[in-house]
Design a protein around this motif. Structure first.
Motif, PDB file in Angstrom:
ATOM      1  N   SER A  18       0.854  -1.185   0.000  1.00  0.00           N
ATOM      2  CA  SER A  18       0.000   0.000   0.000  1.00  0.00           C
ATOM      3  C   SER A  18       0.894   1.241   0.000  1.00  0.00           C
ATOM      4  CB  SER A  18      -0.924  -0.005   1.218  1.00  0.00           C
ATOM      5  OG  SER A  18      -0.153   0.005   2.395  1.00  0.00           O
ATOM      6  N   LYS A  19       0.288   2.413   0.098  1.00  0.00           N
ATOM      7  CA  LYS A  19       1.069   3.640   0.112  1.00  0.00           C
ATOM      8  C   LYS A  19       2.065   3.629   1.269  1.00  0.00           C
ATOM      9  CE  LYS A  19      -0.772   6.332  -3.141  1.00  0.00           C
ATOM     10  NZ  LYS A  19      -0.008   7.042  -4.151  1.00  0.00           N
ATOM     11  N   LEU A  51      -9.432   6.086  -2.285  1.00  0.00           N
ATOM     12  CA  LEU A  51      -8.374   5.745  -3.239  1.00  0.00           C
ATOM     13  C   LEU A  51      -7.315   4.868  -2.579  1.00  0.00           C
ATOM     14  CD1 LEU A  51      -7.105   6.077  -6.036  1.00  0.00           C
ATOM     15  CD2 LEU A  51      -6.029   8.190  -5.218  1.00  0.00           C
ATOM     16  N   ASP A  52      -6.943   5.183  -1.326  1.00  0.00           N
ATOM     17  CA  ASP A  52      -5.962   4.355  -0.617  1.00  0.00           C
ATOM     18  C   ASP A  52      -6.455   2.916  -0.491  1.00  0.00           C
ATOM     19  OD1 ASP A  52      -4.252   6.513  -0.300  1.00  0.00           O
ATOM     20  OD2 ASP A  52      -4.951   6.994   1.720  1.00  0.00           O
ATOM     21  N   ARG A  72      -8.651   1.373  -2.466  1.00  0.00           N
ATOM     22  CA  ARG A  72      -8.678   0.754  -3.803  1.00  0.00           C
ATOM     23  C   ARG A  72      -7.282   0.336  -4.237  1.00  0.00           C
ATOM     24  NH1 ARG A  72     -13.264   2.247  -7.135  1.00  0.00           N
ATOM     25  NH2 ARG A  72     -11.879   2.460  -8.925  1.00  0.00           N
ATOM     26  N   GLN A  73      -6.295   1.189  -3.990  1.00  0.00           N
ATOM     27  CA  GLN A  73      -4.925   0.875  -4.406  1.00  0.00           C
ATOM     28  C   GLN A  73      -4.317  -0.237  -3.559  1.00  0.00           C
ATOM     29  OE1 GLN A  73      -3.022   4.741  -4.223  1.00  0.00           O
ATOM     30  NE2 GLN A  73      -3.493   5.180  -6.373  1.00  0.00           N
TER      31      GLN A  73
END
Length: 400
Positions: free
Chosen positions: A63-64, A140-141, A143-144
């Motif tokens: 993840s991010k 968005l986090d 989903r990614q």
């Protein structure tokens, strides 16, 4: 209408980093109230809340980067990750799964960090933080991090948001628009929200005492909870284990006041009756209600009146408790967290105890959970209800 079942559940709360840890702590009668150290509270009437421990583990690799993820995203990623692992969805299903999510503050703490640095004259104000505070960034986090590609809906109905997010996912499956939906809510403590409630004099300086004659305010909290919902046919076809089911959903609006519920509980009455009608159940079939129960003078009186109207004499045989005395009011996450706790109650047949209730409201005095916390439940469906600012009310009927 298609039957809707729950095949995945994930939760992070001030009492635990996962579902089962939180559930054991709830049943033990623990309360997470403590000093707030995420931001300065000097000058506030109340300086305590239910805060998720700062030793919260970082999100999974892939993840991010952790330093770019807000606290809200970290909470959401932990809970959603547990729910998705629990459901064990095939990759093609996960890639197309719709999301129905809820929050009130998003990653407001990122905006607050930026403002503090700007006011302090810092030349490195981290514009990236400001750009990432909005709720769509947390979506968005998610989903990614998990490769989710379906459409996303973000609910913002104040404190009823979490229940409405689940209700929206339930509706999508019932009407045939989806076979599998990821639903849930997340909320991180933020200074603006905390100080706002303190200015409204809604926070208790002592402890949250839902449905007590001497209640004097709520306790804020933070956390996240997610569920994987599927049509029963879809879950059976892939051999998924069933945790529980969503039987009915109702929502209503009263427009009585910006912050105060209608004294007679008219919208909550309508929401509960709608959920019961959708589930094709009489009120006396319910065995437990996870109440909104904020511990504020206005909310609890209105809510008690609604229960008396909907359940009548049967209320004396129904367990009722508010878990906000244990984990705080988690705002946009409350409906999702409390629906999970209601499902766990249906699974185990043991209601969460009602903490800090010494002198019950007359309408609630005979309720099982308020007087006999350890009594086993009669088998049957359960309900979770939520009231929000602006008169937004929601109710879910859930089963094992």
């Amino acid at each position: 209408m298609k039957k809707v079942v729950v095949t995945g559940m994930g939760m992070v709360s001030p009492l635990g980093p996962d579902t089962e840890t939180t559930w054991r702590a709830i049943l033990s009668g623990a309360s997470a109230r403590g000093p707030v150290d995420l931001f300065e509270t000097e000058g506030c009437r109340c300086r305590e809340a239910a805060q998720v421990p700062l030793s919260l583990p970082p999100p999974a690799p892939g993840s991010k980067k952790e330093q770019r993820l807000s606290r809200a995203s970290r909470l959401a990623l932990l809970a959603a990750g547990e729910a998705l692992r629990h459901a064990a969805l095939p990759a093609p299903v996960a890639a197309a799964i719709p999301l129905s999510l809820s929050t009130t503050g998003g990653a407001m703490e990122w905006g607050e960090h930026f403002l503090r640095r700007a006011l302090a004259g810092s030349r490195t104000r981290k514009l990236a933080q400001l750009a990432r505070y909005q709720p769509q960034q947390q979506v968005l986090d998610l989903r990614q991090a998990f490769g989710l590609g379906g459409p996303s809906t973000l609910m913002a109905n104040a404190c009823a948001s979490g229940a409405n997010a689940i209700g929206h996912g339930f509706d999508l499956i019932q009407c045939g628009m989806a076979e599998c939906v990821l639903v849930g809510g997340y909320e991180a403590l933020a200074e603006l929200i905390f100080v706002g409630f303190d200015c409204l004099q809604s926070l208790s300086g002592t402890r949250c005492r839902p449905f007590d004659l001497n209640r004097d305010g709520l306790m804020l909290g933070e956390g996240a909870a997610f569920l994987v919902l599927e049509s029963e046919a879809h879950a059976l076809a892939r051999g998924a284990a069933r945790i529980g089911s969503i039987l009915g959903y109702g929502q209503a609006l009263d427009l009585h006041h910006l912050t105060q519920p209608a004294p007679a509980g008219t919208a909550l009455i309508a929401a509960m009756r709608s959920a019961l009608k959708g589930a094709s159940l009489p009120p006396e079939a319910i065995s437990y209600v996870n109440a909104h129960g904020t511990g504020t003078p206005m909310n609890d009186g209105s809510e008690a009146a609604a229960y008396a109207e909907v359940f009548g004499p049967a209320l004396a045989r129904i367990a009722v408790s508010s878990t906000k005395a244990a984990i705080g009011h988690t705002l946009g996450a409350a409906g999702s967290i409390e629906a999970c706790l209601a499902l766990l109650t249906a699974r185990d047949g043991t209601p969460p105890p009602q903490l800090f209730n010494e002198t019950p409201l007359p309408e609630m005095a005979a309720s099982l959970a308020l007087t006999h916390a350890s009594a086993p439940l009669k088998p049957g469906p359960v309900m979770s209800v939520n009231l929000g600012f602006g008169g937004s009310n929601a109710a879910l009927v859930l089963g094992p």
